[in-house]
Design an enzyme around this catalytic site. Structure first.
Site, PDB file in Angstrom:
ATOM      1  N   GLY A 207     -14.278 -52.665 -91.690  1.00 33.80           N
ATOM      2  CA  GLY A 207     -14.052 -54.112 -91.640  1.00 33.80           C
ATOM      3  C   GLY A 207     -14.340 -53.955 -94.006  1.00 33.80           C
ATOM      4  O   GLY A 207     -13.976 -53.042 -94.253  1.00 33.80           O
ATOM      5  N   SER A 208     -14.925 -55.256 -93.502  1.00 33.60           N
ATOM      6  CA  SER A 208     -14.416 -55.890 -95.479  1.00 33.60           C
ATOM      7  C   SER A 208     -16.052 -54.746 -96.391  1.00 33.60           C
ATOM      8  O   SER A 208     -16.631 -54.304 -96.300  1.00 33.60           O
ATOM      9  CB  SER A 208     -15.065 -57.254 -95.460  1.00 33.60           C
ATOM     10  OG  SER A 208     -16.446 -57.281 -94.975  1.00 33.60           O
ATOM     11  N   GLY A 212     -19.292 -53.502 -96.301  1.00 33.43           N
ATOM     12  CA  GLY A 212     -19.718 -52.342 -96.096  1.00 33.43           C
ATOM     13  C   GLY A 212     -21.269 -52.234 -97.205  1.00 33.43           C
ATOM     14  O   GLY A 212     -21.916 -51.563 -96.765  1.00 33.43           O
ATOM     15  N   GLU A 229     -15.576 -47.354 -93.610  1.00 32.79           N
ATOM     16  CA  GLU A 229     -13.869 -47.799 -93.758  1.00 32.79           C
ATOM     17  C   GLU A 229     -13.801 -48.956 -94.724  1.00 32.79           C
ATOM     18  O   GLU A 229     -13.567 -49.507 -93.416  1.00 32.79           O
ATOM     19  CB  GLU A 229     -12.806 -47.186 -92.869  1.00 32.79           C
ATOM     20  CG  GLU A 229     -11.528 -47.827 -93.298  1.00 32.79           C
ATOM     21  CD  GLU A 229     -10.430 -47.222 -92.383  1.00 32.79           C
ATOM     22  OE1 GLU A 229      -9.702 -48.263 -92.586  1.00 32.79           O
ATOM     23  OE2 GLU A 229     -11.071 -46.484 -91.377  1.00 32.79           O
TER      24      GLU A 229
END
Length: 461
Positions: A207-208, A212, A229
Protein backbone atom coordinates in the site's frame (compact mmCIF):
# COMPACT_ATOMS: atom_id res chain seq x y z
CA UNK A 1 -21.18 -0.19 14.46
CA UNK A 2 -18.79 0.70 11.62
CA UNK A 3 -19.79 -0.25 8.09
CA UNK A 4 -17.10 -0.75 5.46
CA UNK A 5 -18.34 0.31 2.02
CA UNK A 6 -16.97 -0.26 -1.45
CA UNK A 7 -18.02 2.71 -3.59
CA UNK A 8 -18.00 1.54 -7.20
CA UNK A 9 -16.07 3.80 -9.58
CA UNK A 10 -18.43 2.71 -12.35
CA UNK A 11 -21.33 4.83 -11.11
CA UNK A 12 -20.52 6.02 -7.60
CA UNK A 13 -22.98 3.64 -5.95
CA UNK A 14 -22.36 1.46 -2.89
CA UNK A 15 -21.44 -1.85 -4.52
CA UNK A 16 -20.75 -3.84 -1.34
CA UNK A 17 -20.68 -3.30 2.39
CA UNK A 18 -19.72 -5.35 5.41
CA UNK A 19 -19.75 -4.65 9.13
CA UNK A 20 -16.30 -4.09 10.58
CA UNK A 21 -15.41 -6.58 13.29
CA UNK A 22 -14.94 -5.48 16.86
CA UNK A 23 -11.48 -5.79 18.35
CA UNK A 24 -12.59 -8.61 20.65
CA UNK A 25 -14.12 -10.60 17.78
CA UNK A 26 -10.99 -10.10 15.68
CA UNK A 27 -8.74 -11.24 18.55
CA UNK A 28 -10.83 -14.40 18.91
CA UNK A 29 -10.57 -15.12 15.17
CA UNK A 30 -6.79 -14.71 15.22
CA UNK A 31 -6.59 -16.95 18.30
CA UNK A 32 -8.40 -19.68 16.38
CA UNK A 33 -5.92 -19.30 13.53
CA UNK A 34 -3.05 -19.62 16.01
CA UNK A 35 -4.58 -22.73 17.53
CA UNK A 36 -4.94 -24.29 14.07
CA UNK A 37 -1.37 -23.51 13.02
CA UNK A 38 0.52 -26.36 14.68
CA UNK A 39 -1.72 -29.05 13.24
CA UNK A 40 -1.49 -27.44 9.80
CA UNK A 41 2.33 -27.32 10.03
CA UNK A 42 2.44 -31.00 11.01
CA UNK A 43 0.81 -32.00 7.74
CA UNK A 44 3.26 -33.20 5.10
CA UNK A 45 4.51 -30.37 2.92
CA UNK A 46 3.10 -31.95 -0.22
CA UNK A 47 -0.36 -32.08 1.35
CA UNK A 48 -0.22 -28.38 2.13
CA UNK A 49 1.03 -27.56 -1.36
CA UNK A 50 -1.73 -29.57 -3.04
CA UNK A 51 -4.45 -28.03 -0.88
CA UNK A 52 -3.25 -24.55 -1.81
CA UNK A 53 -3.27 -25.49 -5.49
CA UNK A 54 -6.78 -26.87 -5.10
CA UNK A 55 -7.80 -23.54 -3.59
CA UNK A 56 -6.29 -21.75 -6.58
CA UNK A 57 -8.16 -24.06 -8.95
CA UNK A 58 -11.43 -23.47 -7.11
CA UNK A 59 -11.00 -19.72 -7.42
CA UNK A 60 -10.43 -20.14 -11.15
CA UNK A 61 -13.81 -21.84 -11.34
CA UNK A 62 -15.35 -18.61 -10.04
CA UNK A 63 -14.12 -16.57 -13.01
CA UNK A 64 -17.62 -15.59 -14.16
CA UNK A 65 -18.19 -13.91 -10.80
CA UNK A 66 -14.69 -12.59 -10.19
CA UNK A 67 -14.24 -10.61 -13.42
CA UNK A 68 -17.37 -8.42 -13.26
CA UNK A 69 -16.91 -8.10 -9.50
CA UNK A 70 -13.48 -6.55 -10.07
CA UNK A 71 -14.90 -4.20 -12.70
CA UNK A 72 -17.54 -3.00 -10.24
CA UNK A 73 -15.11 -2.65 -7.34
CA UNK A 74 -12.02 -1.08 -8.90
CA UNK A 75 -12.82 -0.37 -12.55
CA UNK A 76 -10.70 -2.81 -14.56
CA UNK A 77 -12.38 -3.61 -17.90
CA UNK A 78 -13.91 -7.07 -18.18
CA UNK A 79 -12.17 -7.60 -21.52
CA UNK A 80 -8.94 -8.27 -19.61
CA UNK A 81 -10.44 -11.22 -17.76
CA UNK A 82 -9.29 -10.66 -14.20
CA UNK A 83 -5.87 -11.63 -12.83
CA UNK A 84 -5.86 -15.38 -13.31
CA UNK A 85 -2.79 -15.63 -15.54
CA UNK A 86 -0.45 -14.04 -13.00
CA UNK A 87 -2.34 -15.53 -10.05
CA UNK A 88 -1.87 -19.05 -11.41
CA UNK A 89 1.70 -18.51 -12.59
CA UNK A 90 2.83 -17.35 -9.16
CA UNK A 91 0.97 -20.09 -7.29
CA UNK A 92 2.30 -22.83 -9.53
CA UNK A 93 5.86 -21.58 -9.35
CA UNK A 94 6.05 -21.43 -5.56
CA UNK A 95 4.46 -24.89 -5.44
CA UNK A 96 7.20 -26.22 -7.74
CA UNK A 97 10.03 -24.83 -5.59
CA UNK A 98 8.54 -25.34 -2.13
CA UNK A 99 10.34 -28.61 -1.36
CA UNK A 100 13.76 -27.26 -2.34
CA UNK A 101 13.19 -23.86 -0.73
CA UNK A 102 12.18 -25.39 2.59
CA UNK A 103 14.54 -28.37 2.75
CA UNK A 104 16.99 -28.49 5.69
CA UNK A 105 20.54 -27.30 5.30
CA UNK A 106 22.48 -30.36 6.50
CA UNK A 107 25.85 -29.54 8.05
CA UNK A 108 26.69 -32.99 9.38
CA UNK A 109 25.04 -36.38 9.44
CA UNK A 110 27.44 -38.85 11.01
CA UNK A 111 27.51 -41.56 13.63
CA UNK A 112 28.33 -38.92 16.23
CA UNK A 113 26.25 -35.89 15.24
CA UNK A 114 23.32 -34.56 13.32
CA UNK A 115 23.65 -30.84 12.67
CA UNK A 116 21.23 -29.03 10.44
CA UNK A 117 19.23 -25.85 9.95
CA UNK A 118 15.53 -26.24 9.26
CA UNK A 119 12.97 -23.66 8.13
CA UNK A 120 10.23 -23.17 10.72
CA UNK A 121 6.95 -21.35 9.95
CA UNK A 122 6.55 -18.04 11.76
CA UNK A 123 3.06 -18.91 13.04
CA UNK A 124 0.26 -16.53 12.05
CA UNK A 125 0.89 -14.37 8.99
CA UNK A 126 -1.20 -11.23 8.50
CA UNK A 127 -1.70 -10.12 4.89
CA UNK A 128 -2.98 -6.58 4.36
CA UNK A 129 -3.75 -6.54 0.65
CA UNK A 130 -4.27 -3.63 -1.78
CA UNK A 131 -7.03 -2.91 -4.26
CA UNK A 132 -5.08 -2.39 -7.51
CA UNK A 133 -4.26 -6.07 -8.18
CA UNK A 134 -6.19 -7.56 -5.30
CA UNK A 135 -5.72 -11.23 -6.16
CA UNK A 136 -2.17 -11.27 -7.53
CA UNK A 137 -0.65 -9.13 -4.78
CA UNK A 138 -2.33 -11.19 -2.08
CA UNK A 139 -1.31 -14.58 -3.48
CA UNK A 140 2.36 -13.52 -3.46
CA UNK A 141 2.31 -14.05 0.30
CA UNK A 142 -0.69 -16.30 0.88
CA UNK A 143 0.47 -19.24 -1.24
CA UNK A 144 4.03 -19.59 0.11
CA UNK A 145 2.95 -18.75 3.67
CA UNK A 146 0.38 -21.55 3.73
CA UNK A 147 2.71 -23.99 1.98
CA UNK A 148 5.41 -23.24 4.57
CA UNK A 149 3.05 -24.18 7.42
CA UNK A 150 1.80 -20.79 8.57
CA UNK A 151 -1.82 -19.93 9.02
CA UNK A 152 -2.91 -16.76 7.23
CA UNK A 153 -5.23 -13.93 8.19
CA UNK A 154 -6.16 -11.59 5.35
CA UNK A 155 -7.57 -8.08 5.57
CA UNK A 156 -8.36 -6.61 2.18
CA UNK A 157 -8.63 -2.98 1.11
CA UNK A 158 -12.16 -1.63 1.44
CA UNK A 159 -12.14 -0.73 -2.27
CA UNK A 160 -11.94 -4.47 -3.05
CA UNK A 161 -13.97 -5.51 -0.04
CA UNK A 162 -15.14 -8.87 -1.38
CA UNK A 163 -11.78 -10.28 -2.52
CA UNK A 164 -10.52 -11.69 0.78
CA UNK A 165 -13.92 -13.20 1.49
CA UNK A 166 -13.98 -14.86 -1.95
CA UNK A 167 -10.42 -16.18 -1.68
CA UNK A 168 -11.04 -17.77 1.70
CA UNK A 169 -14.30 -19.28 0.48
CA UNK A 170 -12.51 -20.84 -2.51
CA UNK A 171 -9.70 -22.29 -0.39
CA UNK A 172 -12.03 -23.68 2.29
CA UNK A 173 -14.30 -25.22 -0.35
CA UNK A 174 -11.16 -26.85 -1.81
CA UNK A 175 -10.33 -28.49 1.53
CA UNK A 176 -8.11 -26.02 3.41
CA UNK A 177 -9.24 -26.44 7.04
CA UNK A 178 -11.32 -23.80 8.79
CA UNK A 179 -9.17 -21.26 10.68
CA UNK A 180 -6.08 -21.99 8.57
CA UNK A 181 -6.98 -19.20 6.13
CA UNK A 182 -9.22 -16.49 7.58
CA UNK A 183 -10.70 -13.27 6.21
CA UNK A 184 -11.35 -10.34 8.54
CA UNK A 185 -13.28 -7.15 7.84
CA UNK A 186 -11.41 -4.48 9.80
CA UNK A 187 -11.22 -0.72 10.06
CA UNK A 188 -7.86 1.00 10.47
CA UNK A 189 -7.94 1.50 14.27
CA UNK A 190 -8.78 -2.16 14.88
CA UNK A 191 -6.09 -3.27 12.44
CA UNK A 192 -3.46 -1.20 14.26
CA UNK A 193 -4.66 -2.42 17.65
CA UNK A 194 -4.42 -6.05 16.55
CA UNK A 195 -0.87 -5.53 15.35
CA UNK A 196 0.23 -3.54 18.39
CA UNK A 197 -1.07 -6.27 20.72
CA UNK A 198 1.32 -8.78 19.16
CA UNK A 199 -1.28 -11.01 17.55
CA UNK A 200 0.83 -11.76 14.47
CA UNK A 201 4.24 -13.26 13.84
CA UNK A 202 4.70 -11.77 10.40
CA UNK A 203 2.89 -8.92 8.65
CA UNK A 204 2.88 -8.27 4.92
CA UNK A 205 1.50 -4.93 3.77
CA UNK A 206 1.16 -3.59 0.24
CA UNK A 207 0.00 0.00 0.00
CA UNK A 208 1.01 3.60 0.55
CA UNK A 209 4.17 4.85 2.23
CA UNK A 210 2.12 6.42 5.01
CA UNK A 211 0.25 3.15 5.45
CA UNK A 212 3.58 1.36 5.77
CA UNK A 213 4.77 3.82 8.39
CA UNK A 214 1.55 3.27 10.34
CA UNK A 215 2.10 -0.51 10.23
CA UNK A 216 5.72 -0.09 11.39
CA UNK A 217 4.67 2.12 14.30
CA UNK A 218 2.00 -0.35 15.38
CA UNK A 219 4.40 -3.30 15.20
CA UNK A 220 7.38 -1.48 16.71
CA UNK A 221 7.45 -3.25 20.07
CA UNK A 222 6.16 -6.65 18.97
CA UNK A 223 9.25 -7.93 17.11
CA UNK A 224 6.97 -9.26 14.35
CA UNK A 225 8.61 -9.58 10.96
CA UNK A 226 7.50 -7.09 8.32
CA UNK A 227 7.28 -7.15 4.54
CA UNK A 228 6.40 -3.75 3.07
CA UNK A 229 5.77 -2.92 -0.58
CA UNK A 230 4.95 0.76 -0.67
CA UNK A 231 5.18 3.59 -3.20
CA UNK A 232 6.88 3.69 -6.57
CA UNK A 233 7.94 6.08 -9.31
CA UNK A 234 9.40 3.59 -11.73
CA UNK A 235 11.49 4.98 -14.59
CA UNK A 236 12.15 3.82 -18.13
CA UNK A 237 15.30 4.71 -20.04
CA UNK A 238 15.33 4.45 -23.84
CA UNK A 239 18.89 4.41 -25.17
CA UNK A 240 20.02 5.29 -28.67
CA UNK A 241 20.21 1.63 -29.78
CA UNK A 242 16.73 0.68 -28.50
CA UNK A 243 14.04 -1.00 -30.58
CA UNK A 244 11.87 2.10 -30.77
CA UNK A 245 8.52 0.50 -31.58
CA UNK A 246 8.94 -2.18 -28.92
CA UNK A 247 9.90 0.44 -26.36
CA UNK A 248 6.86 2.58 -27.15
CA UNK A 249 4.50 -0.39 -27.02
CA UNK A 250 5.81 -1.77 -23.73
CA UNK A 251 6.41 1.49 -21.89
CA UNK A 252 3.08 3.04 -22.84
CA UNK A 253 1.28 -0.13 -21.79
CA UNK A 254 3.29 -0.09 -18.57
CA UNK A 255 2.32 3.52 -17.95
CA UNK A 256 -1.42 3.25 -18.64
CA UNK A 257 -2.71 -0.32 -18.24
CA UNK A 258 -5.14 -0.71 -15.35
CA UNK A 259 -5.54 3.09 -15.53
CA UNK A 260 -1.92 3.36 -14.44
CA UNK A 261 -2.72 1.76 -11.09
CA UNK A 262 0.19 -0.68 -11.07
CA UNK A 263 2.81 -0.98 -8.33
CA UNK A 264 5.55 -1.22 -10.95
CA UNK A 265 3.85 0.92 -13.59
CA UNK A 266 6.06 3.25 -15.63
CA UNK A 267 5.68 6.82 -14.35
CA UNK A 268 8.60 8.67 -15.96
CA UNK A 269 10.62 8.04 -19.11
CA UNK A 270 14.02 9.32 -20.17
CA UNK A 271 14.79 9.08 -23.89
CA UNK A 272 18.11 9.62 -25.67
CA UNK A 273 17.98 12.81 -27.72
CA UNK A 274 18.43 10.90 -31.00
CA UNK A 275 15.12 9.05 -30.49
CA UNK A 276 13.21 11.55 -28.42
CA UNK A 277 11.00 13.17 -31.06
CA UNK A 278 10.05 9.85 -32.65
CA UNK A 279 9.39 8.27 -29.29
CA UNK A 280 7.09 11.08 -28.18
CA UNK A 281 5.17 11.12 -31.46
CA UNK A 282 4.62 7.37 -31.47
CA UNK A 283 3.70 7.35 -27.77
CA UNK A 284 0.99 9.98 -28.19
CA UNK A 285 -0.48 8.01 -31.10
CA UNK A 286 -0.38 4.80 -29.04
CA UNK A 287 -2.12 6.28 -26.01
CA UNK A 288 -4.72 8.08 -28.12
CA UNK A 289 -6.15 4.74 -29.26
CA UNK A 290 -7.60 3.91 -25.86
CA UNK A 291 -11.35 3.68 -25.45
CA UNK A 292 -12.27 5.12 -22.04
CA UNK A 293 -15.59 3.98 -20.63
CA UNK A 294 -17.72 1.57 -18.66
CA UNK A 295 -15.49 -1.37 -17.63
CA UNK A 296 -18.45 -3.75 -18.01
CA UNK A 297 -18.53 -2.97 -21.76
CA UNK A 298 -16.30 -5.51 -23.61
CA UNK A 299 -15.21 -2.77 -26.02
CA UNK A 300 -13.75 -0.61 -23.24
CA UNK A 301 -9.96 -0.68 -23.03
CA UNK A 302 -9.50 1.87 -20.21
CA UNK A 303 -11.85 1.92 -17.26
CA UNK A 304 -12.28 4.47 -14.49
CA UNK A 305 -9.75 4.85 -11.73
CA UNK A 306 -10.71 2.94 -8.59
CA UNK A 307 -11.95 6.06 -6.78
CA UNK A 308 -12.63 9.66 -7.72
CA UNK A 309 -10.08 10.88 -5.16
CA UNK A 310 -7.35 8.89 -6.93
CA UNK A 311 -8.26 10.57 -10.22
CA UNK A 312 -8.31 13.94 -8.47
CA UNK A 313 -4.73 13.36 -7.30
CA UNK A 314 -3.57 12.65 -10.87
CA UNK A 315 -5.38 15.71 -12.22
CA UNK A 316 -3.77 17.85 -9.53
CA UNK A 317 -0.27 16.61 -10.42
CA UNK A 318 -0.89 17.25 -14.13
CA UNK A 319 -2.32 20.71 -13.53
CA UNK A 320 0.58 21.61 -11.25
CA UNK A 321 3.13 20.47 -13.86
CA UNK A 322 1.38 22.37 -16.65
CA UNK A 323 1.31 25.51 -14.50
CA UNK A 324 5.10 25.20 -14.21
CA UNK A 325 5.71 24.83 -17.94
CA UNK A 326 4.89 21.23 -18.85
CA UNK A 327 2.92 20.54 -22.02
CA UNK A 328 0.10 17.97 -22.25
CA UNK A 329 0.06 16.24 -25.65
CA UNK A 330 -2.99 13.96 -25.67
CA UNK A 331 -6.08 15.70 -27.06
CA UNK A 332 -8.96 15.79 -24.52
CA UNK A 333 -11.43 15.79 -27.43
CA UNK A 334 -10.55 12.14 -28.02
CA UNK A 335 -11.85 11.26 -24.54
CA UNK A 336 -15.26 12.87 -23.98
CA UNK A 337 -15.96 10.19 -21.36
CA UNK A 338 -13.55 11.92 -18.95
CA UNK A 339 -16.14 13.06 -16.41
CA UNK A 340 -13.96 15.03 -14.00
CA UNK A 341 -14.46 12.33 -11.39
CA UNK A 342 -13.33 8.67 -11.57
CA UNK A 343 -13.17 8.45 -15.38
CA UNK A 344 -9.80 9.90 -16.36
CA UNK A 345 -8.22 10.11 -19.82
CA UNK A 346 -4.59 9.07 -20.34
CA UNK A 347 -2.02 11.83 -20.69
CA UNK A 348 1.60 12.37 -21.75
CA UNK A 349 3.56 15.39 -20.54
CA UNK A 350 6.72 16.87 -22.05
CA UNK A 351 8.75 19.91 -21.04
CA UNK A 352 8.83 18.34 -17.60
CA UNK A 353 11.64 18.44 -15.04
CA UNK A 354 12.31 17.26 -11.53
CA UNK A 355 11.14 20.45 -9.90
CA UNK A 356 7.63 19.12 -10.57
CA UNK A 357 6.00 16.64 -8.19
CA UNK A 358 4.70 14.86 -11.30
CA UNK A 359 8.24 13.62 -11.97
CA UNK A 360 9.24 12.74 -8.41
CA UNK A 361 6.16 11.75 -6.39
CA UNK A 362 3.97 8.75 -7.10
CA UNK A 363 1.16 9.44 -9.58
CA UNK A 364 -0.50 6.00 -9.79
CA UNK A 365 -2.63 6.96 -12.76
CA UNK A 366 -2.62 6.85 -16.59
CA UNK A 367 -0.19 9.71 -17.04
CA UNK A 368 3.54 9.76 -17.76
CA UNK A 369 6.24 12.37 -18.25
CA UNK A 370 8.94 12.10 -20.93
CA UNK A 371 12.32 13.86 -20.74
CA UNK A 372 15.18 14.12 -23.25
CA UNK A 373 18.66 13.05 -22.11
CA UNK A 374 22.10 13.09 -23.75
CA UNK A 375 24.13 10.56 -21.75
CA UNK A 376 23.86 7.53 -19.49
CA UNK A 377 25.22 9.59 -16.62
CA UNK A 378 22.45 12.16 -17.02
CA UNK A 379 19.83 9.40 -17.16
CA UNK A 380 21.30 7.72 -14.06
CA UNK A 381 21.17 10.94 -12.06
CA UNK A 382 17.52 11.46 -12.98
CA UNK A 383 16.48 7.86 -12.40
CA UNK A 384 17.99 7.92 -8.92
CA UNK A 385 16.41 11.30 -8.12
CA UNK A 386 13.39 9.76 -6.42
CA UNK A 387 12.51 8.63 -2.91
CA UNK A 388 11.31 5.29 -4.34
CA UNK A 389 13.01 2.21 -5.77
CA UNK A 390 10.92 -0.70 -7.09
CA UNK A 391 11.79 -1.35 -10.78
CA UNK A 392 13.57 0.25 -13.71
CA UNK A 393 13.06 -0.53 -17.40
CA UNK A 394 16.18 -0.19 -19.60
CA UNK A 395 15.91 -0.26 -23.38
CA UNK A 396 19.06 -1.26 -25.26
CA UNK A 397 20.47 -4.12 -27.32
CA UNK A 398 23.49 -4.30 -25.01
CA UNK A 399 22.91 -6.55 -21.98
CA UNK A 400 26.32 -5.70 -20.53
CA UNK A 401 25.45 -2.01 -20.64
CA UNK A 402 22.09 -2.68 -19.00
CA UNK A 403 23.77 -4.66 -16.25
CA UNK A 404 26.34 -1.95 -15.67
CA UNK A 405 23.66 0.73 -15.43
CA UNK A 406 21.48 -1.50 -13.28
CA UNK A 407 24.17 -1.76 -10.64
CA UNK A 408 24.16 2.03 -10.32
CA UNK A 409 20.38 2.40 -9.97
CA UNK A 410 18.69 2.27 -6.56
CA UNK A 411 15.95 -0.23 -7.34
CA UNK A 412 14.68 -3.70 -6.49
CA UNK A 413 14.42 -5.08 -10.03
CA UNK A 414 16.21 -4.19 -13.26
CA UNK A 415 14.33 -4.95 -16.47
CA UNK A 416 15.89 -4.89 -19.92
CA UNK A 417 13.51 -4.55 -22.86
CA UNK A 418 10.45 -5.24 -20.76
CA UNK A 419 8.50 -3.58 -17.94
CA UNK A 420 5.65 -3.97 -15.48
CA UNK A 421 6.08 -7.71 -14.89
CA UNK A 422 6.62 -9.81 -11.82
CA UNK A 423 8.80 -12.91 -12.38
CA UNK A 424 7.95 -15.38 -9.59
CA UNK A 425 11.41 -16.95 -9.84
CA UNK A 426 12.97 -13.64 -8.82
CA UNK A 427 12.58 -11.85 -5.52
CA UNK A 428 10.02 -9.03 -5.65
CA UNK A 429 11.57 -6.34 -3.51
CA UNK A 430 12.25 -2.63 -3.28
CA UNK A 431 14.45 -0.09 -1.55
CA UNK A 432 14.21 3.43 -0.12
CA UNK A 433 10.59 4.48 0.52
CA UNK A 434 9.33 1.56 -1.56
CA UNK A 435 9.80 -0.55 1.55
CA UNK A 436 11.66 -3.65 2.65
CA UNK A 437 11.52 -7.40 2.59
CA UNK A 438 10.72 -9.49 -0.46
CA UNK A 439 8.18 -11.95 -1.78
CA UNK A 440 8.22 -14.95 -4.13
CA UNK A 441 11.33 -16.89 -5.22
CA UNK A 442 13.32 -18.96 -2.74
CA UNK A 443 13.90 -15.78 -0.74
CA UNK A 444 10.17 -15.31 -0.32
CA UNK A 445 9.95 -18.65 1.46
CA UNK A 446 12.85 -17.63 3.68
CA UNK A 447 11.06 -14.42 4.65
CA UNK A 448 7.96 -16.40 5.63
CA UNK A 449 9.90 -18.82 7.84
CA UNK A 450 12.63 -18.60 10.45
CA UNK A 451 15.80 -20.68 10.75
CA UNK A 452 15.88 -23.30 13.50
CA UNK A 453 19.13 -25.09 14.30
CA UNK A 454 19.42 -28.72 15.43
CA UNK A 455 22.61 -29.88 17.12
CA UNK A 456 22.03 -33.54 18.00
CA UNK A 457 24.90 -35.37 19.68
CA UNK A 458 24.42 -39.12 19.38
CA UNK A 459 27.22 -40.11 21.75
CA UNK A 460 27.81 -39.15 25.38
CA UNK A 461 31.62 -39.23 25.34
Amino acid sequence: MTMLQCISPVDGSVYAEREAMSLSAAIEAVARARKAQKAWARRPLEDRVQLVLKGVARLNEMVDDVVPELAHMMGRPVRYGGEFKGFNERSNYVADIAADALKPLVIEESAAFERRIEREPHGVVFVIAPWNYPYMTAINTIAPALMAGNTVVIKHATQTLLVGERMVRAFVEAGVPDDVFVNLFLDHPTTNALIAAGNFNFINFTGSVEGGRSIERAAASTFAGLGLELGGKDPGYVMEDADLDAAVDTLMDGATFNSGQCCCGIERIYVHESLYDQFVEKSVAWVSNYKLGDPLDPETTLGPMAHRRFAAHVRHQIDDAVSKGAKALVDPKLFPQDDGHAYLMPQILVNVDHSMSFMREETFGPAVGIMKVKTDDEALTLMNDSPYGLTVSLWTKDAERAGRLGREIDTGTVFMNRADYLDPALCWTGCKDTGRGGSLSVLGFQNLTRPKSYHLKKVTQ
